[in-house]
Design a protein around this motif. Sequence first.
Motif, mmCIF file in Angstrom:
data_model
loop_
_atom_site.group_PDB
_atom_site.id
_atom_site.type_symbol
_atom_site.label_atom_id
_atom_site.label_comp_id
_atom_site.label_asym_id
_atom_site.label_seq_id
_atom_site.Cartn_x
_atom_site.Cartn_y
_atom_site.Cartn_z
ATOM 1 N N GLY A 1 0.791 -1.222 0.000
ATOM 2 C CA GLY A 1 0.000 0.000 0.000
ATOM 3 C C GLY A 1 0.821 1.268 0.000
ATOM 4 N N HIS A 2 2.133 1.132 0.215
ATOM 5 C CA HIS A 2 3.049 2.275 0.208
ATOM 6 C C HIS A 2 4.304 1.876 -0.570
ATOM 7 C CE1 HIS A 2 0.654 4.277 3.369
ATOM 8 N NE2 HIS A 2 0.546 3.060 3.879
ATOM 9 N N PRO A 3 4.203 1.697 -1.897
ATOM 10 C CA PRO A 3 5.307 1.127 -2.675
ATOM 11 C C PRO A 3 6.600 1.926 -2.630
ATOM 12 C CG PRO A 3 3.621 2.081 -4.107
ATOM 13 C CD PRO A 3 3.044 2.039 -2.726
ATOM 14 N N GLU A 4 6.524 3.243 -2.368
ATOM 15 C CA GLU A 4 7.737 4.046 -2.308
ATOM 16 C C GLU A 4 8.443 3.933 -0.959
ATOM 17 O OE1 GLU A 4 9.473 5.729 -4.637
ATOM 18 O OE2 GLU A 4 8.110 4.678 -5.957
ATOM 19 N N LEU A 5 7.746 3.386 0.041
ATOM 20 C CA LEU A 5 8.338 3.215 1.365
ATOM 21 C C LEU A 5 8.956 1.827 1.437
ATOM 22 C CD1 LEU A 5 8.845 4.230 4.226
ATOM 23 C CD2 LEU A 5 6.579 3.359 4.861
ATOM 24 N N ALA A 6 10.272 1.776 1.558
ATOM 25 C CA ALA A 6 10.972 0.490 1.548
ATOM 26 C C ALA A 6 11.166 -0.021 2.970
ATOM 27 C CB ALA A 6 12.330 0.630 0.866
ATOM 28 N N MET A 7 10.779 -1.290 3.188
ATOM 29 C CA MET A 7 11.078 -1.926 4.475
ATOM 30 C C MET A 7 12.343 -2.765 4.367
ATOM 31 S SD MET A 7 8.083 -4.847 4.696
ATOM 32 C CE MET A 7 7.487 -5.725 3.249
ATOM 33 N N GLY A 8 12.965 -2.712 3.182
ATOM 34 C CA GLY A 8 14.214 -3.430 2.971
ATOM 35 C C GLY A 8 14.535 -3.502 1.501
ATOM 36 N N ALA A 9 15.538 -4.277 1.191
ATOM 37 C CA ALA A 9 15.948 -4.454 -0.198
ATOM 38 C C ALA A 9 16.735 -5.741 -0.315
ATOM 39 C CB ALA A 9 16.801 -3.268 -0.659
ATOM 40 N N ILE A 10 16.771 -6.272 -1.531
ATOM 41 C CA ILE A 10 17.646 -7.395 -1.835
ATOM 42 C C ILE A 10 18.532 -6.980 -3.005
ATOM 43 C CG2 ILE A 10 16.137 -9.209 -0.960
ATOM 44 C CD1 ILE A 10 15.149 -9.669 -3.794
ATOM 45 N N ALA A 11 19.707 -7.587 -3.078
ATOM 46 C CA ALA A 11 20.651 -7.192 -4.114
ATOM 47 C C ALA A 11 21.456 -8.391 -4.574
ATOM 48 C CB ALA A 11 21.592 -6.106 -3.586
ATOM 49 N N SER A 12 22.110 -8.213 -5.718
ATOM 50 C CA SER A 12 22.998 -9.242 -6.253
ATOM 51 C C SER A 12 23.976 -9.708 -5.188
ATOM 52 C CB SER A 12 23.784 -8.684 -7.442
ATOM 53 O OG SER A 12 22.940 -8.324 -8.503
ATOM 54 N N GLY A 13 24.298 -10.983 -5.224
ATOM 55 C CA GLY A 13 25.222 -11.546 -4.249
ATOM 56 C C GLY A 13 24.537 -12.116 -3.041
ATOM 57 N N GLY A 14 23.192 -12.219 -3.073
ATOM 58 C CA GLY A 14 22.463 -12.806 -1.963
ATOM 59 C C GLY A 14 22.354 -11.916 -0.750
ATOM 60 N N VAL A 15 22.420 -10.607 -0.968
ATOM 61 C CA VAL A 15 22.384 -9.655 0.150
ATOM 62 C C VAL A 15 20.950 -9.212 0.430
ATOM 63 C CG1 VAL A 15 23.116 -7.380 0.939
ATOM 64 C CG2 VAL A 15 24.711 -8.844 -0.307
ATOM 65 N N THR A 16 20.558 -9.238 1.708
ATOM 66 C CA THR A 16 19.259 -8.736 2.141
ATOM 67 C C THR A 16 19.470 -7.632 3.160
ATOM 68 O OG1 THR A 16 18.192 -10.898 1.828
ATOM 69 C CG2 THR A 16 17.054 -9.305 3.229
ATOM 70 N N VAL A 17 18.807 -6.514 2.937
ATOM 71 C CA VAL A 17 18.861 -5.384 3.868
ATOM 72 C C VAL A 17 17.468 -5.209 4.460
ATOM 73 C CG1 VAL A 17 19.269 -2.914 4.107
ATOM 74 C CG2 VAL A 17 20.681 -4.251 2.540
ATOM 75 N N THR A 18 17.398 -5.152 5.778
ATOM 76 C CA THR A 18 16.114 -4.965 6.462
ATOM 77 C C THR A 18 16.120 -3.626 7.185
ATOM 78 O OG1 THR A 18 15.971 -7.352 6.831
ATOM 79 C CG2 THR A 18 14.492 -5.956 8.090
ATOM 80 N N HIS A 19 15.105 -2.806 6.928
ATOM 81 C CA HIS A 19 14.961 -1.536 7.638
ATOM 82 C C HIS A 19 14.042 -1.773 8.840
ATOM 83 C CE1 HIS A 19 17.125 0.177 4.434
ATOM 84 N NE2 HIS A 19 16.129 0.344 3.586
#
Length: 223
Positions: free
Chosen positions: A65-83
């Motif tokens: 419901g808030h697509p511009e608000l990121a609760m995290g991200a994933i990236a190449s190399g198997g990296v996960t970032v959690t906000h």
Amino acid sequence: MKTVVFKNRVHAGELLAAALMKYARRTDVLVLGLPRGGVPVAYEVARRLQAPLDVLVVRKIGVLGHPELAMGAIASGGVTVTHHEVMRGMDIPPSAFQAAAAAELKELHRREMAFRGRMEAPEVEDKTVILVDDGIATGSTIRAAVFALRQQHPRSIVIAVPVAAPDTCAELEPLVDELVALSRPHGFLAVGQWYEDFSQTQDEEVASLLASAAHPEPTPAPR
């Protein structure tokens, strides 16, 4: 700072490379383009610096419901970032994060296969990573890329773009070792307004540029 209008992404990459020549012909430098539009710019940078080129695929994990608000991200190399702050503030359970991350992971894998096939993501530990995009508006994607890279322990991270919103640059500069933006124009609305040709970059072009960069022809450095 003077406003620059770029002919296209190739022209922007040529000018950006000229501002990064202190990184030329260094064995510790790796250029990473943010797909899709950042890759043609990054290709010109890598070619002139005589540095390896690859992509860093980043997918934001948006709040439902808030697509511009990121609760995290994933990236190449198997990296996960959690906000965690966003998740706590929005009362988002871990199961919701995992479900959203799984959906984005499918698209990340699709893009990686389209761009580089089965070749593994490059090793960035102890590297000077130059992270290139065709421009920065809100900075949400490149911010996620920086957080993902930090988890892989590069020696330093340099953001390099042809054009960026001044306020966003101020927010990003404390996160990296250097930020190079050729133009930081006031009245910034969108990246495309600073290009004469800002046509969409296709998956096939990204794959072609990466393949070409893997087998480069010798290119004399600019004087």
